[in-house]
Design an enzyme around this catalytic site. Structure first.
Site, mmCIF file in Angstrom:
data_model
loop_
_atom_site.group_PDB
_atom_site.id
_atom_site.type_symbol
_atom_site.label_atom_id
_atom_site.label_comp_id
_atom_site.label_asym_id
_atom_site.label_seq_id
_atom_site.Cartn_x
_atom_site.Cartn_y
_atom_site.Cartn_z
ATOM 1 N N GLY A 1 1.105 -1.044 0.083
ATOM 2 C CA GLY A 1 -0.062 -0.451 0.192
ATOM 3 C C GLY A 1 0.474 1.333 0.184
ATOM 4 N N VAL B 1 0.537 4.105 5.223
ATOM 5 C CA VAL B 1 -0.242 3.565 5.999
ATOM 6 C C VAL B 1 1.380 2.556 6.463
ATOM 7 C CG1 VAL B 1 -1.686 1.503 6.181
ATOM 8 C CG2 VAL B 1 -2.593 3.835 5.078
ATOM 9 N N GLY B 2 2.103 2.524 5.283
ATOM 10 C CA GLY B 2 3.376 2.427 6.155
ATOM 11 C C GLY B 2 3.692 2.346 6.926
ATOM 12 N N GLU C 1 5.927 -3.317 0.531
ATOM 13 C CA GLU C 1 5.813 -3.692 -0.451
ATOM 14 C C GLU C 1 4.933 -1.594 -0.702
ATOM 15 O OE1 GLU C 1 6.566 -5.661 -3.001
ATOM 16 O OE2 GLU C 1 7.383 -7.057 -1.798
ATOM 17 N N CYS D 1 1.210 -0.113 -9.288
ATOM 18 C CA CYS D 1 2.270 -0.069 -8.738
ATOM 19 C C CYS D 1 3.302 0.549 -8.665
ATOM 20 C CB CYS D 1 2.177 -0.564 -7.331
ATOM 21 S SG CYS D 1 2.983 -2.258 -8.108
HETATM 22 P P1 NAD Z 1 -5.463 0.957 0.531
HETATM 23 O O1 NAD Z 1 -5.823 2.465 0.654
HETATM 24 O O2 NAD Z 1 -6.219 -0.473 -0.640
HETATM 25 O O3 NAD Z 1 -4.582 0.562 1.806
HETATM 26 C C1 NAD Z 1 -3.610 -0.544 2.142
HETATM 27 C C2 NAD Z 1 -3.674 -1.019 3.487
HETATM 28 O O4 NAD Z 1 -3.492 -0.295 4.268
HETATM 29 C C3 NAD Z 1 -6.255 -1.196 3.252
HETATM 30 O O5 NAD Z 1 -5.978 -3.291 3.419
HETATM 31 C C4 NAD Z 1 -6.124 -1.138 3.891
HETATM 32 O O6 NAD Z 1 -7.062 -1.093 4.797
HETATM 33 C C5 NAD Z 1 -4.748 -0.146 5.115
HETATM 34 N N1 NAD Z 1 -5.146 0.517 5.995
HETATM 35 C C6 NAD Z 1 -5.635 1.916 5.298
HETATM 36 N N2 NAD Z 1 -5.234 2.733 6.618
HETATM 37 C C7 NAD Z 1 -4.851 2.767 7.413
HETATM 38 C C8 NAD Z 1 -4.932 3.258 8.909
HETATM 39 N N3 NAD Z 1 -5.556 4.142 8.709
HETATM 40 N N4 NAD Z 1 -4.416 1.765 9.705
HETATM 41 C C9 NAD Z 1 -3.676 0.471 9.509
HETATM 42 N N5 NAD Z 1 -4.481 0.625 8.226
HETATM 43 C C10 NAD Z 1 -4.454 1.318 7.171
HETATM 44 O O7 NAD Z 1 -4.540 0.985 -0.571
HETATM 45 P P2 NAD Z 1 -3.906 2.530 -0.841
HETATM 46 O O8 NAD Z 1 -2.572 3.087 0.557
HETATM 47 O O9 NAD Z 1 -4.003 3.630 -1.645
HETATM 48 O O10 NAD Z 1 -2.563 1.557 -2.057
HETATM 49 C C11 NAD Z 1 -1.842 2.606 -3.336
HETATM 50 C C12 NAD Z 1 -0.493 2.388 -2.359
HETATM 51 O O11 NAD Z 1 0.038 1.255 -2.640
HETATM 52 C C13 NAD Z 1 -0.108 3.122 -3.790
HETATM 53 O O12 NAD Z 1 0.895 4.082 -3.781
HETATM 54 C C14 NAD Z 1 0.614 2.028 -4.601
HETATM 55 O O13 NAD Z 1 1.586 2.401 -5.329
HETATM 56 C C15 NAD Z 1 0.720 1.121 -3.683
HETATM 57 N N6 NAD Z 1 1.677 -0.462 -3.914
HETATM 58 C C16 NAD Z 1 2.066 -1.010 -3.640
HETATM 59 C C17 NAD Z 1 2.936 -2.039 -4.761
HETATM 60 C C18 NAD Z 1 3.738 -3.124 -4.144
HETATM 61 O O14 NAD Z 1 3.817 -4.528 -4.626
HETATM 62 N N7 NAD Z 1 4.838 -2.171 -4.772
HETATM 63 C C19 NAD Z 1 1.425 -2.860 -5.061
HETATM 64 C C20 NAD Z 1 0.606 -1.966 -5.295
HETATM 65 C C21 NAD Z 1 0.037 -0.964 -4.784
#
Ligand code: NAD
Length: 458
Positions: free
Chosen positions: A190, A194-195, A212, A246
């Protein structure tokens, strides 16, 4: 408040793990086979959910989601025994007679948190690695892709061993509750923000993490390339999943000598792929939700529109859009775009592109289109990125022998193929010695001559 007793689920899985339930190769293989059966038997439901969530075509759904997961499973089943075999390493004279080996042991109870853009494979592909490595697993799909989350949850519940593998659906409250628990590994896909939350929560338990993440992936186009092929590959990789990928090329740095020709080619390629009105193309997806639609729509006026620019909020449609004359400091160049907008900037030399990229955070993927091998090497040596694809985009993720992951702000750790198995395994070092011989030189009282021997044997 989460409806599920999360601490109870974690405790249950831990007791399964402590009873060695998941360690046998037979259990691992059986779960992987069942997972494959689930994907095959539920494929129609998975495709319907992906259509509902993202407007994905069956073609893209197979290529980037179910087909991808099946090949991950087949790859792991075929190699599992070899991966699990202790890896013999040499033992120095000082420790003879003895033998040394690296054993792979499962970590324990692991948590997989997925993102919404490839909502099926982003939880299933790490799950393959976690099962192959013999762990108990909790899968938390993204709540944003609500339909796929439901299909994932039902599929896992119907096909896999509930004593070892569970799904917790939900959003922030559920993930927050999960992150309070102690896991042996957390695998998160993600965004950065959140990371950070995940890593902070993991630190409390000293839990290792794989992150990731994303970022802005640059795509360099030199002047001596096959323009038609470059345009096709870049347009395909950018507008796949409507740019919500991504590893999509985020922006292009094209050599100024070929800018006009390259933009013309890209424009005609978009028309070739999605016809005069991409809105009517069954192959062109939609933006995941209104929030992301609004964010992306606000970026459309950051440059001169070469093609695209149209939107329809009621359908969350944004046309495949290419922008030129984009100022370096415009909002579209600030953060990862993660949508169907491609800014094209010019450079006078590839070295200028290298400096431009190196002045920004390390990307997840780097793309270079050039026929010049020395120039390719120069770029490879001078830019750090999670991965690289030369003369193509995105498809490096489909090479199972290549670990997939970021570097610096684009992530930590990697998976795919053997790397998935390694990510969810502990490399346990084992030295096994015989008691037949016991060299006296290591024991006190020490002497000059003992030291001489030790130096020779070590
Ligand atoms: P998302 O909104 O689905 O969030 C990711 C996860 O985090 C979800 O399961 C969500 O429930 C959880 N989450 C959200 N807010 C949270 C919080 N406050 N506390 C705890 N958990 C929480 O996804 P996103 O963040 O919009 O994803 C998009 C990003 O992910 C982009 O930056 C994309 O580049 C990256 N991405 C990376 C890869 C990779 O393999 N490197 C793959 C896909 C997406």
């Amino acid at each position: 408040m989460p409806k599920v007793d999360i601490p109870g689920v974690v405790a249950h899985l831990r007791s399964s793990f402590d009873c060695y339930r998941t360690r046998d190769i037979a259990w691992r293989r059986e779960q992987l086979r069942r997972l494959k059966r689930m994907v095959l038997e539920r494929e129609a439901d998975i495709f319907a959910a992906l259509k509902e969530d993202l407007g994905k075509s069956t073609f893209e759904s197979w290529v980037t989601e179910t087909g991808f997961v099946i090949s991950n499973i087949d790859y792991a089943i075929k190699r599992l025994r070899a991966w699990m075999k202790p890896e013999k390493v040499t033992t120095p004279l000082i420790n003879q007679p003895g033998s040394s080996a690296v054993h792979r042991e499962p970590l324990g109870v692991v948590l997989i948190i997925g993102a919404w853009n490839y909502p099926f494979q982003l939880v299933m592909s790490p799950l393959v690695g976690a099962i192959a490595a013999g762990n108990c697993v909790i899968v938390k799909p993204s709540e944003v892709s609500v339909n796929t989350s439901a299909v994932v949850a039902k599929g896992i519940c119907d096909y896999l061993d509930p004593e070892g593998i569970r799904v917790i659906e939900g959003g922030v409250p559920e993930t927050t509750a999960l992150l309070k628990e102690s896991f042996d590994h957390i695998f998160y896909t993600g965004g950065h923000n959140v990371g950070r939350i995940v890593m902070e929560a993991a630190a409390k338990h000293l839990t290792p993490v794989t992150l990731e993440l994303g970022g802005k992936n640059p795509c360099i186009v030199d002047c001596n390339v096959n323009q038609a092929v470059a345009a096709r590959r870049i347009v395909w990789g950018k507008f796949l999943n409507a740019g919500q990928t991504c590893v999509a090329p985020d922006y292009v740095l094209v050599h100024e000598k070929v800018e006009t020709e390259f933009l013309d080619r890209m424009k005609s390629t978009v028309q070739q792929f999605y016809r005069a009105n991409p809105k009517n193309s069954p192959d062109y997806p939609r933006i995941i939700n209104q929030k992301h639609f609004n964010r992306l729509a606000a970026l459309l006026d950051c440059g001169e529109v070469v093609t695209g620019g149209e939107t329809d909020s009621s359908e969350r449609y944004i046309a495949p859009t290419i922008l030129r004359d984009v100022p370096v400091h415009s909002p579209v160049m600030d953060d990862e775009i993660f949508g169907p907008i491609l800014p094209v900037l010019t450079v006078s030399h590839v070295d200028e592109a290298v400096s431009f990229i190196n002045a920004r955070p390390k990307p997840l993927a780097l793309y270079i289109f050039s026929q010049d091998k020395r120039l390719q090497q120069r770029v490879l040596q001078r830019i750090s990125s999670g991965g690289v694809c030369v003369n193509d985009v995105v498809v490096h993720v489909a090479v199972p022998e290549l670990p997939f992951g970021g570097v610096g702000p684009s992530g930590m750790g990697a998976y795919h193929g053997r790397a998935s198995f390694e990510t969810f395994s502990h490399r346990k070092s084992v030295l096994s010695k015989s008691t037949r011989m016991d060299l006296p030189v290591r024991y006190p009282p020490y002497s000059e001559s003992k030291l001489k021997w030790i130096k020779r044997l070590a």
